[in-house]
Write a protein that holds these residues in place. Structure first.
Motif, mmCIF file in Angstrom:
data_model
loop_
_atom_site.group_PDB
_atom_site.id
_atom_site.type_symbol
_atom_site.label_atom_id
_atom_site.label_comp_id
_atom_site.label_asym_id
_atom_site.label_seq_id
_atom_site.Cartn_x
_atom_site.Cartn_y
_atom_site.Cartn_z
ATOM 1 N N PHE A 35 7.367 0.988 -13.405
ATOM 2 C CA PHE A 35 8.705 1.543 -13.174
ATOM 3 C C PHE A 35 9.088 1.460 -11.712
ATOM 4 N N ALA A 36 8.118 1.614 -10.839
ATOM 5 C CA ALA A 36 8.455 1.588 -9.415
ATOM 6 C C ALA A 36 8.707 0.169 -8.969
ATOM 7 N N GLN A 37 7.696 -0.556 -8.547
ATOM 8 C CA GLN A 37 7.846 -1.949 -8.163
ATOM 9 C C GLN A 37 6.490 -2.600 -8.272
ATOM 10 N N SER A 38 6.404 -3.903 -8.064
ATOM 11 C CA SER A 38 5.133 -4.595 -8.152
ATOM 12 C C SER A 38 4.118 -3.973 -7.218
ATOM 13 N N ALA A 39 2.884 -3.809 -7.721
ATOM 14 C CA ALA A 39 1.851 -3.161 -6.919
ATOM 15 C C ALA A 39 1.150 -4.122 -5.981
ATOM 16 N N ALA A 40 1.541 -5.384 -6.011
ATOM 17 C CA ALA A 40 0.896 -6.352 -5.142
ATOM 18 C C ALA A 40 1.117 -5.990 -3.685
ATOM 19 N N PRO A 41 0.043 -5.988 -2.879
ATOM 20 C CA PRO A 41 0.198 -5.628 -1.459
ATOM 21 C C PRO A 41 1.107 -6.611 -0.747
ATOM 22 N N GLN A 42 1.946 -6.090 0.118
ATOM 23 C CA GLN A 42 2.839 -6.934 0.881
ATOM 24 C C GLN A 42 2.918 -6.422 2.304
ATOM 25 N N SER A 43 3.124 -7.333 3.231
ATOM 26 C CA SER A 43 3.363 -6.930 4.607
ATOM 27 C C SER A 43 4.827 -6.585 4.771
ATOM 28 N N LEU A 78 0.007 9.868 -6.203
ATOM 29 C CA LEU A 78 1.098 9.058 -6.753
ATOM 30 C C LEU A 78 0.543 7.866 -7.524
ATOM 31 N N GLN A 79 -0.523 7.265 -7.017
ATOM 32 C CA GLN A 79 -1.134 6.139 -7.725
ATOM 33 C C GLN A 79 -1.721 6.565 -9.056
ATOM 34 N N THR A 80 -2.233 7.799 -9.148
ATOM 35 C CA THR A 80 -2.835 8.251 -10.406
ATOM 36 C C THR A 80 -1.806 8.448 -11.506
ATOM 37 N N ILE A 81 -0.523 8.505 -11.142
ATOM 38 C CA ILE A 81 0.525 8.626 -12.162
ATOM 39 C C ILE A 81 1.379 7.355 -12.218
ATOM 40 N N ASP A 82 0.778 6.231 -11.818
ATOM 41 C CA ASP A 82 1.388 4.918 -12.007
ATOM 42 C C ASP A 82 2.559 4.650 -11.075
ATOM 43 N N PHE A 83 2.587 5.286 -9.918
ATOM 44 C CA PHE A 83 3.606 5.003 -8.920
ATOM 45 C C PHE A 83 3.035 4.066 -7.862
ATOM 46 N N VAL A 84 3.914 3.308 -7.242
ATOM 47 C CA VAL A 84 3.518 2.310 -6.261
ATOM 48 C C VAL A 84 3.693 2.867 -4.850
ATOM 49 N N THR A 89 -4.658 0.536 -1.603
ATOM 50 C CA THR A 89 -5.342 1.807 -1.381
ATOM 51 C C THR A 89 -4.541 2.650 -0.401
ATOM 52 N N PRO A 90 -4.624 3.985 -0.512
ATOM 53 C CA PRO A 90 -3.901 4.868 0.416
ATOM 54 C C PRO A 90 -4.321 4.612 1.854
ATOM 55 N N ASP A 91 -3.328 4.572 2.751
ATOM 56 C CA ASP A 91 -3.632 4.352 4.162
ATOM 57 C C ASP A 91 -2.982 5.386 5.068
ATOM 58 N N GLY A 92 -2.288 6.362 4.466
ATOM 59 C CA GLY A 92 -1.680 7.416 5.263
ATOM 60 C C GLY A 92 -0.408 7.026 5.978
ATOM 61 N N VAL A 93 0.081 5.809 5.764
ATOM 62 C CA VAL A 93 1.313 5.344 6.402
ATOM 63 C C VAL A 93 2.423 5.326 5.356
ATOM 64 N N PHE A 94 3.483 6.057 5.596
ATOM 65 C CA PHE A 94 4.562 6.180 4.628
ATOM 66 C C PHE A 94 5.588 5.069 4.826
ATOM 67 N N ARG A 95 5.395 3.981 4.126
ATOM 68 C CA ARG A 95 6.379 2.904 4.112
ATOM 69 C C ARG A 95 7.432 3.191 3.044
ATOM 70 N N GLU A 96 8.366 2.255 2.932
ATOM 71 C CA GLU A 96 9.507 2.489 2.045
ATOM 72 C C GLU A 96 9.085 2.742 0.609
ATOM 73 N N ARG A 97 8.091 2.015 0.125
ATOM 74 C CA ARG A 97 7.723 2.172 -1.278
ATOM 75 C C ARG A 97 7.071 3.531 -1.552
#
Length: 359
Positions: A35-43, A78-84, A89-97
């Motif tokens: 529902f959120a967006q593709s989970a593929a890591p992106q820069s 958030l990842q445990t409930i299927d959010f992107v 992996t969690p890195d503590g940096v709050f990006r847009e997603r």
């Protein structure tokens, strides 16, 4: 309204829903199951990243963005409930997603009033984090108890919260989240119109018009035809689908019995006169028209809109894409015979070749 303007206007309503609905490279592509967006890591460029407490240096350059609870724990939950979150992996940096997922959780868990009162770039509060912990535990317990996917378990919990339908009843009614929305497209649009705002679909609800007729029937139509493609695509999305199923159960006694979709298409005026031929060509190119019946109903209208969006840019400026529909379908048929592949696959390959310039 131009397509680019439409998409910009839709994003504030629910950015992740809009992204799902409008993205698609080929006519045979299936909407994403996330529902959120593709989970593929992106820069992401630095200007799109929101800082953690240690992201900016020196201190005087840091914006007024503070965390009351652990950023990494918020991302993990958030990842445990299927959010992107924008990273594997969690890195503590709050990006847009990550921020979109926090925004979405607030919308679905608390409703639009809470979500509207909180700035978009806002960490969860301590009490909100406790609610997220509790919700994550419930979702994962449901997953084990009912044998659900994490997507279905999350969607069913949100659907029960938003609609008020008993959770166990909803699990049974949807066959553990595996049953698709069984109503008509008119019923789907009616429910988005009347119930969608509380799930962040307010922009799309505003595009839908209802008209009560003297004979007791109710017509459903869209003021902006391009939005129809997005709304039809949402039916294939697991979380939105289950939420609207819950609303259909809750409102089953109030949904008008005589409800019909009023198309914007007029054969011979804004589409070719031979509807059967149009449907056959669109189907050959991989678009779902809901059956070849000669009626320009919702799926046929959405398919024609999508065809124009994908193939129109390949033609000379000022050319009507409808005039080339049969030609593209004939090419797909010829390619299918030559390479022994289904016509839909042949159409997708030729479209990719035309769009990329590859042989």
């Amino acid at each position: 309204m131009k397509k680019s303007a439409l998409r910009r206007a839709a994003r504030p309503a629910f950015t992740t829903v809009t992204a799902l609905a409008v993205v698609g490279a080929t006519p045979v592509a299936t909407p994403s199951a996330s529902f959120a967006q593709s989970a593929a890591p992106q820069s992401e460029p630095a200007e799109n990243q929101c800082p953690s407490a240690s992201y900016y240096t020196p201190a005087e350059e840091r914006p007024s963005f503070t965390f009351t609870v652990s950023p990494s724990e918020q991302q993990r939950l958030l990842q445990t409930i299927d959010f992107v979150i924008g990273r594997e992996t969690p890195d503590g940096v709050f990006r847009e997603r990550t921020l979109q997922s926090i925004n979405e959780f607030r919308q679905l868990y608390y409703g639009p009033a809470r979500n509207a009162a909180v700035p978009f770039a806002q960490s969860l509060t301590a009490s909100e984090l406790e609610d997220l912990r509790r919700f994550s535990a419930q979702v994962n317990a449901d997953k084990r108890r009912y044998g659900l996917t994490i997507t279905a378990a999350t969607a069913l919990r949100f659907a029960a919260i938003g609609s008020g339908v008993d959770h166990a009843e909803l699990v049974t009614a949807t066959n553990h989240g595996r049953r698709a929305f069984e109503g008509t497209h008119a019923q789907w649009l009616y429910l988005v119109k009347t119930q969608g705002a509380k799930y962040g679909l307010g922009y799309f609800a505003d595009q839908i018009e209802l008209r009560n007729n003297a004979d007791g029937t109710v017509d459903v139509r869209l003021g902006e035809p391009e939005a129809l493609k997005m709304l039809i695509d949402l039916r294939a999305h697991p979380r939105v689908n289950l939420i609207m199923q819950a609303e259909r159960i809750k409102n089953r006694t109030t949904i008008p019995a005589r409800l019909s979709y009023r198309t914007n298409l007029v054969p011979g005026v804004n589409m070719p006169a031979d509807v059967f031929a149009v449907q056959g060509s669109l189907q050959m190119l991989g678009f779902d028209v809901g059956g070849i019946d000669g009626q320009p109903a919702a799926l046929t209208e959405a398919a024609l809109i999508n065809y124009r969006r994908l193939y129109g840019p390949l033609l000379p400026t000022g050319t009507n894409p409808d005039d080339y529909l049969k030609r593209f379908a004939d090419l797909a048929r010829a390619d299918a015979l030559e390479y022994s592949v289904p016509t839909t696959a042949a159409a997708a390959i030729r479209l990719a070749s035309l769009r990329t310039g590859a042989d």
